[in-house]
Scaffold this motif. Structure first.
Motif, PDB file in Angstrom:
ATOM      1  N   ARG A 152      -9.852  69.254   8.910  1.00 30.47           N
ATOM      2  CA  ARG A 152      -8.877  69.486   9.711  1.00 30.47           C
ATOM      3  C   ARG A 152      -9.349  70.247  10.914  1.00 30.47           C
ATOM      4  N   HIS A 257      -9.348  75.934   1.294  1.00 28.39           N
ATOM      5  CA  HIS A 257      -8.254  76.607   1.876  1.00 28.39           C
ATOM      6  C   HIS A 257      -8.690  77.309   2.852  1.00 28.39           C
ATOM      7  N   GLN A 295      -3.012  75.247  11.163  1.00 30.39           N
ATOM      8  CA  GLN A 295      -2.545  75.575   9.866  1.00 30.39           C
ATOM      9  C   GLN A 295      -1.048  75.187   9.437  1.00 30.39           C
ATOM     10  N   ASP A 296      -0.351  74.744  10.294  1.00 32.37           N
ATOM     11  CA  ASP A 296       0.801  74.021   9.928  1.00 32.37           C
ATOM     12  C   ASP A 296       1.154  72.798   9.885  1.00 32.37           C
ATOM     13  N   SER A 297      -0.241  71.836  10.065  1.00 32.10           N
ATOM     14  CA  SER A 297      -0.066  70.688  10.089  1.00 32.10           C
ATOM     15  C   SER A 297       0.104  70.007   8.580  1.00 32.10           C
ATOM     16  N   GLN A 298       0.471  68.900   8.447  1.00 36.89           N
ATOM     17  CA  GLN A 298       0.497  68.253   7.161  1.00 36.89           C
ATOM     18  C   GLN A 298       0.028  66.664   7.231  1.00 36.89           C
ATOM     19  N   PRO A 299      -0.306  66.289   6.222  1.00 38.37           N
ATOM     20  CA  PRO A 299      -0.620  66.959   4.900  1.00 38.37           C
ATOM     21  C   PRO A 299      -1.774  68.136   5.043  1.00 38.37           C
ATOM     22  N   TYR A 300      -1.781  68.830   3.956  1.00 38.19           N
ATOM     23  CA  TYR A 300      -3.012  69.952   4.239  1.00 38.19           C
ATOM     24  C   TYR A 300      -4.463  69.640   4.380  1.00 38.19           C
ATOM     25  N   TYR A 301      -4.692  68.673   3.448  1.00 38.99           N
ATOM     26  CA  TYR A 301      -6.083  68.089   3.757  1.00 38.99           C
ATOM     27  C   TYR A 301      -6.037  66.700   4.642  1.00 38.99           C
TER      28      TYR A 301
END
Ligand code: FES
Ligand SMILES: [Fe+2]
Length: 407
Positions: A152, A257, A295-301
């Motif tokens: 990311r 993470h 850090q706030d984007s989705q999905p995490y991966y």
């Protein structure tokens, strides 16, 4: 997280005469410097009762790291050389080895090859010709830790379109449509693009000297690159003829993470110390602006297909990174299987295979620690073909087209 790549584990000047603990791809490592000044890297776990080698010390001869629990000594190849409780005459069995990873020191950074591929099959450490070229470049370094996955972070770094919204120093929302990708070049492990942008006039500096660097909305060429080794983002900004900034960020996957960015920034103008403070401050501001978004984007991966997102032509360079990464996952099988790993969490030590382990397996010697599981490569490549097809639409589309491509 991908094994079989070089990653930056530390700054060179961090490893002196004591062992240093670090972590790559979710695995704890110990770094130490031997008598010749060479940095060695081992799995940070003792074969005996699991002591953390980084909590120990380097022996007097400076060829081994000593476990702090019962004093077992390990050389730079990971071989246990001495077991004090057994006496000096004890022949340490051949099998008493921990994984040792290959190390290179470049650009003031310690690079560790996290895998067992033979040297000739590895993708190279990306070039940084500006490092050490003090006649032409002034270099600055900093680091930054993200609560985000490294892919990311890389994708954000090579995404030029976000500059208009996230970085006031480098874009206006009103020029978002004017910025465009002029060229995209893609290779197996790296890619480069050339972008044309219209950023704001630079501000500030003593007596406002930065105002003279660039006119408002002056056409500016920006050349981002991604490199899978080191998860590098390199960006060259042509401010005006002969005036350039180069950023070289090694985005190290500490675990799934956490990403630790080791950043170099070089400038070809005002190469004296008094301009460093401001440059460093601006670099940190940019990293913080990005972190707030990433850090706030989705999905995490990073999504594993393009199916549940839409992409437009300004995303095509990012897509070359995604595609190259997918190939390493699906064709080479280098993705760490964190789900399978977590089934053993707290119960068993798993380590990423090193060249020594690979050789031991060939020789039939066996290995004490079990191997970190990886996601098997995909034999029938339906997913891959679909992904490549989608990326190809993005990357072959005429760069001047104003139409969006829905992928
Ligand atoms: S745990 Fe390392 S020497 Fe015993
Ligand atoms: Fe950014």
């Amino acid at each position: 997280m991908l094994k079989n790549l070089w990653y930056v584990a530390e700054w060179s000047d961090t490893v002196k005469d004591k062992p240093v603990k670090t972590k790559l791809l979710g695995q704890n490592l110990v770094l130490f410097r031997d008598l010749e000044g060479k940095v060695k890297c081992l799995a940070d776990v003792c074969l005996h009762r699991g002591g953390s080698l980084s909590g120990g010390w380097v022996n007097e001869k400076r060829d081994c790291v000593v476990c702090p629990y019962h004093g077992w000594q390990y050389n730079g190849g990971g071989k246990c050389q001495k077991i004090p409780s057994e006496g000096d005459s004890f022949q340490v069995p051949k099998r008493f080895k921990v994984d040792a990873y290959d190390v290179e020191e470049r650009y003031g950074m310690i690079w560790v090859f996290m895998g067992d591929l033979p040297a000739e099959e590895r993708f190279p450490i990306p070039p940084l010709p500006e490092y050490g070229d003090e006649a032409n470049w002034r270099g600055l370094k900093t680091e930054f830790t993200w609560k985000a996955e490294a892919s990311r972070v890389v994708e954000n770094g090579i995404d030029i379109a976000h500059a208009s919204f996230v970085h006031p120093v480098f874009g206006y929302p009103s020029t978002a449509e004017d910025n465009y990708i002029e060229e995209v070049e893609k290779h197996e492990w790296w890619g480069r693009s050339t972008n044309v942008m219209y950023p704001p006039q630079l501000k500030g500096g003593f007596l406002g000297w930065r105002n003279f660097l660039r006119k408002d909305k002056q056409e500016t060429k920006v050349h981002p690159e991604w490199h899978l080794p080191g998860m590098i983002v390199r960006i060259k900004i042509d401010i005006r003829p002969g005036w350039h900034i180069v950023m070289f960020d090694a985005n190290t996957p500490v675990d799934e993470h956490t990403t630790r960015t080791f950043a170099w920034q070089f400038r070809s103008f005002f190469k004296v110390k008094m301009f460093d403070k401001g440059s460093l401050q601006r670099l940190k501001t940019i990293l913080l602006e990005d972190a707030t978004i990433v850090q706030d984007s989705q999905p995490y991966y990073l999504p594993e297909t393009l199916a549940n997102e839409v992409s437009v032509k300004s995303d095509k360079f990012m897509s070359t990174f995604r595609m190259a990464r997918r190939k390493l996952i699906e064709e080479k099988g280098w993705q760490i299987d964190t789900k399978a790993r977590d089934e053993h969490k707290g119960k068993k030590v798993l380590t990423i295979s090193s060249p020594g382990r690979r050789q031991a397996m060939i020789d039939g010697d066996g290995w004490v620690f079990d191997e970190m599981p990886t996601v098997p490569p995909i034999k029938s490549s339906t997913l891959k073909n679909e992904f490549e097809r989608q990326v190809d639409v993005l990357t072959t589309e005429s760069v001047n087209s104003k139409e969006s491509i829905i992928a």
